[in-house]
Design an enzyme around this catalytic site. Structure first.
Site, PDB file in Angstrom:
ATOM      1  N   LYS A 130       0.857  -1.180   0.000  1.00 56.15           N
ATOM      2  CA  LYS A 130       0.000   0.000   0.000  1.00 56.15           C
ATOM      3  C   LYS A 130       0.898   1.236   0.000  1.00 56.15           C
ATOM      4  CE  LYS A 130      -1.571   2.708   2.802  1.00 56.15           C
ATOM      5  NZ  LYS A 130      -1.373   3.880   1.932  1.00 56.15           N
ATOM      6  N   GLY A 172       7.322   5.319   7.628  1.00 54.65           N
ATOM      7  CA  GLY A 172       6.525   6.535   7.611  1.00 54.65           C
ATOM      8  C   GLY A 172       6.747   7.326   8.881  1.00 54.65           C
ATOM      9  N   SER A 173       5.755   8.118   9.244  1.00 51.05           N
ATOM     10  CA  SER A 173       5.937   9.025  10.371  1.00 51.05           C
ATOM     11  C   SER A 173       5.824   8.267  11.700  1.00 51.05           C
ATOM     12  CB  SER A 173       4.909  10.148  10.299  1.00 51.05           C
ATOM     13  OG  SER A 173       3.615   9.597  10.288  1.00 51.05           O
ATOM     14  N   VAL A 214       2.104   7.383  13.256  1.00 50.98           N
ATOM     15  CA  VAL A 214       1.419   6.311  12.524  1.00 50.98           C
ATOM     16  C   VAL A 214       2.152   4.987  12.742  1.00 50.98           C
ATOM     17  CG1 VAL A 214       0.721   5.476  10.247  1.00 50.98           C
ATOM     18  CG2 VAL A 214       0.514   7.909  10.785  1.00 50.98           C
ATOM     19  N   GLU A 239      10.186   1.753  10.255  1.00 56.45           N
ATOM     20  CA  GLU A 239      11.230   2.768  10.097  1.00 56.45           C
ATOM     21  C   GLU A 239      10.543   4.111  10.124  1.00 56.45           C
ATOM     22  OE1 GLU A 239      14.278   2.464  10.324  1.00 56.45           O
ATOM     23  OE2 GLU A 239      14.386   0.269  10.238  1.00 56.45           O
ATOM     24  N   CYS A 265      14.148  11.001   5.606  1.00 61.98           N
ATOM     25  CA  CYS A 265      14.192  10.693   7.036  1.00 61.98           C
ATOM     26  C   CYS A 265      15.591  10.919   7.582  1.00 61.98           C
ATOM     27  CB  CYS A 265      13.754   9.260   7.269  1.00 61.98           C
ATOM     28  SG  CYS A 265      14.695   8.081   6.310  1.00 61.98           S
ATOM     29  N   GLU A 292      10.495  16.144  14.119  1.00 60.66           N
ATOM     30  CA  GLU A 292      10.847  16.132  12.699  1.00 60.66           C
ATOM     31  C   GLU A 292       9.881  17.033  11.929  1.00 60.66           C
ATOM     32  OE1 GLU A 292       9.446  12.922  10.232  1.00 60.66           O
ATOM     33  OE2 GLU A 292      11.489  12.569   9.541  1.00 60.66           O
TER      34      GLU A 292
HETATM   35  P1  NAD Z   1       2.851   8.800   6.917  1.00 63.40           P
HETATM   36  O1  NAD Z   1       3.111   8.208   8.257  1.00 63.40           O
HETATM   37  O2  NAD Z   1       1.854   9.893   6.811  1.00 63.40           O
HETATM   38  O3  NAD Z   1       2.346   7.648   5.920  1.00 63.40           O
HETATM   39  C1  NAD Z   1       3.110   6.485   5.702  1.00 63.40           C
HETATM   40  C2  NAD Z   1       2.185   5.402   5.152  1.00 63.40           C
HETATM   41  O4  NAD Z   1       1.277   4.985   6.180  1.00 63.40           O
HETATM   42  C3  NAD Z   1       1.312   5.851   3.986  1.00 63.40           C
HETATM   43  O5  NAD Z   1       1.220   4.800   3.064  1.00 63.40           O
HETATM   44  C4  NAD Z   1      -0.010   6.131   4.653  1.00 63.40           C
HETATM   45  O6  NAD Z   1      -1.115   6.065   3.761  1.00 63.40           O
HETATM   46  C5  NAD Z   1      -0.059   4.997   5.663  1.00 63.40           C
HETATM   47  N1  NAD Z   1      -0.959   5.196   6.800  1.00 63.40           N
HETATM   48  C6  NAD Z   1      -1.495   6.356   7.270  1.00 63.40           C
HETATM   49  N2  NAD Z   1      -2.248   6.102   8.368  1.00 63.40           N
HETATM   50  C7  NAD Z   1      -2.182   4.769   8.585  1.00 63.40           C
HETATM   51  C8  NAD Z   1      -2.748   3.892   9.575  1.00 63.40           C
HETATM   52  N3  NAD Z   1      -3.510   4.358  10.559  1.00 63.40           N
HETATM   53  N4  NAD Z   1      -2.458   2.573   9.515  1.00 63.40           N
HETATM   54  C9  NAD Z   1      -1.659   2.081   8.545  1.00 63.40           C
HETATM   55  N5  NAD Z   1      -1.106   2.862   7.570  1.00 63.40           N
HETATM   56  C10 NAD Z   1      -1.360   4.185   7.600  1.00 63.40           C
HETATM   57  O7  NAD Z   1       4.283   9.253   6.331  1.00 63.40           O
HETATM   58  P2  NAD Z   1       4.587  10.007   4.954  1.00 63.40           P
HETATM   59  O8  NAD Z   1       4.186  11.442   5.082  1.00 63.40           O
HETATM   60  O9  NAD Z   1       4.081   9.224   3.791  1.00 63.40           O
HETATM   61  O10 NAD Z   1       6.192   9.909   4.901  1.00 63.40           O
HETATM   62  C11 NAD Z   1       7.037  10.775   5.566  1.00 63.40           C
HETATM   63  C12 NAD Z   1       7.529  10.161   6.868  1.00 63.40           C
HETATM   64  O11 NAD Z   1       8.192   8.931   6.614  1.00 63.40           O
HETATM   65  C13 NAD Z   1       8.552  11.015   7.599  1.00 63.40           C
HETATM   66  O12 NAD Z   1       8.272  10.994   8.974  1.00 63.40           O
HETATM   67  C14 NAD Z   1       9.869  10.317   7.311  1.00 63.40           C
HETATM   68  O13 NAD Z   1      10.885  10.542   8.260  1.00 63.40           O
HETATM   69  C15 NAD Z   1       9.453   8.902   7.308  1.00 63.40           C
HETATM   70  N6  NAD Z   1      10.418   8.078   6.596  1.00 63.40           N
HETATM   71  C16 NAD Z   1      11.213   7.225   7.319  1.00 63.40           C
HETATM   72  C17 NAD Z   1      12.177   6.463   6.674  1.00 63.40           C
HETATM   73  C18 NAD Z   1      13.058   5.518   7.435  1.00 63.40           C
HETATM   74  O14 NAD Z   1      13.575   4.580   6.845  1.00 63.40           O
HETATM   75  N7  NAD Z   1      13.276   5.731   8.732  1.00 63.40           N
HETATM   76  C19 NAD Z   1      12.327   6.546   5.279  1.00 63.40           C
HETATM   77  C20 NAD Z   1      11.497   7.420   4.576  1.00 63.40           C
HETATM   78  C21 NAD Z   1      10.537   8.168   5.235  1.00 63.40           C
END
Ligand code: NAD
Length: 451
Positions: free
Chosen positions: A156, A203-204, A207, A225, A259, A349
């Site tokens: 997804k 992701g963040s 979440v 991550e 990130c 962040e």
């Molecule tokens: P996000 O957390 O908003 O979304 C990430 C994913 O989770 C998306 O696919 C989103 O649709 C999905 N999602 C949202 N709510 C959810 C839920 N309740 N249950 C399951 N899935 C859900 O993050 P973003 O804005 O897409 O990406 C940016 C973030 O990702 C930043 O915080 C960045 O630091 C982090 N990031 C981390 C790494 C790493 O390896 N540490 C790498 C890249 C990005």
């Protein structure tokens, strides 16, 4: 509901609009993927290796098209987009070798005759949830190891990166039930976490923590991550101009939306004044070929409000801080100093081209400052002394430490992840990922009689 993504450099350009599939569609996709998994494993290492190798070739054959799509959908500068496509091909090629690697070991029995074996086996269906900022590389570094070891996978992607993920699935050319890309948002993400046999999330932080709770509540293995609050330490003996160039790239490259981007620069002792001047110069010289827009209007709004409120709280803007008058969601590369420690910019962040400059009296203070965060993902150290670099690296608690290089960027075949609140579970990438997507079985074979 419809999922849309827009071009961050030209918000009138609608990149894609697709119907949101809903939770039921996710459960159905996972069910089909589970039914397909046994056949995938039975097809053997050769078939899996060949399939992954073909994906690497397909990505390379469409490199320019994919780079242009990344630029259009998430606003990544072209040079970095091309780098991401090359990395994506390399990831698939690297994991194409994995099916041939040993899947276990043979041990001696503690007593008596027999043969003791360990064998790593796939879990079944890997549920992969990706962010938008590396729209091809992150889905690939999740899917490639998961598929290499015989899982099937349902991905997804983030809504902002829907078109890139759908194109990756087309080019992958695998049967739909082996590798399914299902666009969606939180509802589909939650449904995937509730249905998959192993979960990988990037992701963040907020979440990710909810995803970890949901998966562990079901007893399902999960890796997450999350966001980073990454520091750069500049020692007095560093080549200041070189360091300033690396820092400008780490702060403003791709508008700071990595990130591993640097958001805190810590100058030690006499490094402060020359670094401050050189960094202001380097950041002011950054152009669109490095920085680009942020991903959407909400992100830009959040960044501008954060800078304004930091200034109200006593911070000084050393460069940037404004929104350029032009189409697209741009924010100037920004360096701030004297941001109060309790201001959100100092502790969270923000995912934009913004960094805070700190002065540290000595190395101990600099290391304490760098480690003073739960989001310990990547830290860079800038010095001409190898002794100092290794000693500092030993005392930093970040998951990834880079010496005389921007904090962002780690080779695709090395483990990737942070410490404390920045990561949960097994590392991604490299061999660590192969472990994550498999479970070890112990098989004890004892003599069967006198036959
Ligand atoms: P996000 O957390 O908003 O979304 C990430 C994913 O989770 C998306 O696919 C989103 O649709 C999905 N999602 C949202 N709510 C959810 C839920 N309740 N249950 C399951 N899935 C859900 O993050 P973003 O804005 O897409 O990406 C940016 C973030 O990702 C930043 O915080 C960045 O630091 C982090 N990031 C981390 C790494 C790493 O390896 N540490 C790498 C890249 C990005």
């Amino acid at each position: 509901m419809t999922i849309t993504s827009y071009n961050p450099a030209d918000p009138t350009d609608l990149v894609v609009a697709v119907e949101e599939p809903g939770a039921e569609a996710v459960r159905a996709a996972v069910g089909r993927a589970r039914a397909a998994q046994g056949g995938r494993l039975a097809a053997g290492a050769g078939a899996r290796s060949a399939a992954l190798g073909r994906i690497a070739e397909a990505v390379e054959a469409h490199a320019e098209e994919l780079a242009a799509l990344i630029v259009r959908e998430v606003g990544k500068p072209l040079a970095e987009a091309r780098g991401e496509v090359a990395r994506t091909a390399a990831i698939w090629r690297y994991y194409a070798q994995a099916p041939y690697e040993p899947s276990g070991a043979v041990h001696e029995t503690a007593a008596g005759p027999g043969l003791l074996l360990t064998r790593r086996r796939p879990y079944g269906v890997a549920g992969l949830i990706a962010p938008w900022n590396f729209p091809l590389a992150i889905p690939s570094w999740k899917a490639a190891p998961a598929l290499a070891v015989g899982n099937t996978a349902v991905l997804k992607p983030a809504p902002e990166a829907t078109a890139c993920a759908l194109r990756l699935a087309e080019l992958a050319g695998l049967p739909a039930d082996v590798f399914t890309v299902l666009p969606g948002g939180a509802e589909e993400g939650q449904a995937l976490v509730d249905a998959a046999d192993v979960v990988s999330f990037t992701g963040s932080t907020g979440v990710g923590r909810a995803v970890v709770r949901a998966a562990t509540g079901r007893g399902v293995p999960v890796q997450a991550e999350l966001g980073g609050l990454n520091a750069a330490l500049v020692l007095p003996d560093a080549d200041i101009d070189l360091a300033a160039g690396h820092l400008a790239a780490a702060i403003a490259g791709y508008a700071g939306q990595k990130c591993t981007a640097t958001s805190r620069v810590i100058a030690v002792g006499a490094a402060y004044q020359p670094l401050r001047e050189a960094l202001v110069k380097s950041l002011a010289a950054v152009d669109d070929s490095v920085c680009g827009p942020v991903v959407n209007a909400a992100a830009r709004e959040r960044l501008v409000l954060a800078v304004d409120s930091a200034v109200e709280a006593g911070a000084t803007v050393l460069t940037g801080g404004r929104v350029p008058e032009r189409a697209g969601w741009y924010v100037e590369p920004t360096l701030l100093t004297d941001v109060p420690a309790e201001h959100p910019l100092a502790g969270e962040e923000f995912f934009g081209p913004i960094a805070l400059l700190h002065a540290a009296a000595d190395l101990d203070e600099a290391i304490a400052l760098a480690n003073d965060t739960p989001h310990s993902l990547a830290t860079s150290v800038h010095t001409r002394s190898l002794d100092a670099a290794l000693a500092v690296a030993d005392r930093l608690d970040a998951g990834m430490i880079r010496v005389n290089a921007p904090s962002s960027g780690v080779d695709f075949h090395l483990p990737f992840g942070g410490t404390k609140g920045a990561s949960h579970g097994e590392r991604e990438q490299g061999r660590a990922a192969l472990e994550f997507y498999t479970v070890s079985r112990t098989i004890s074979v004892l003599p069967g009689g006198d036959a």
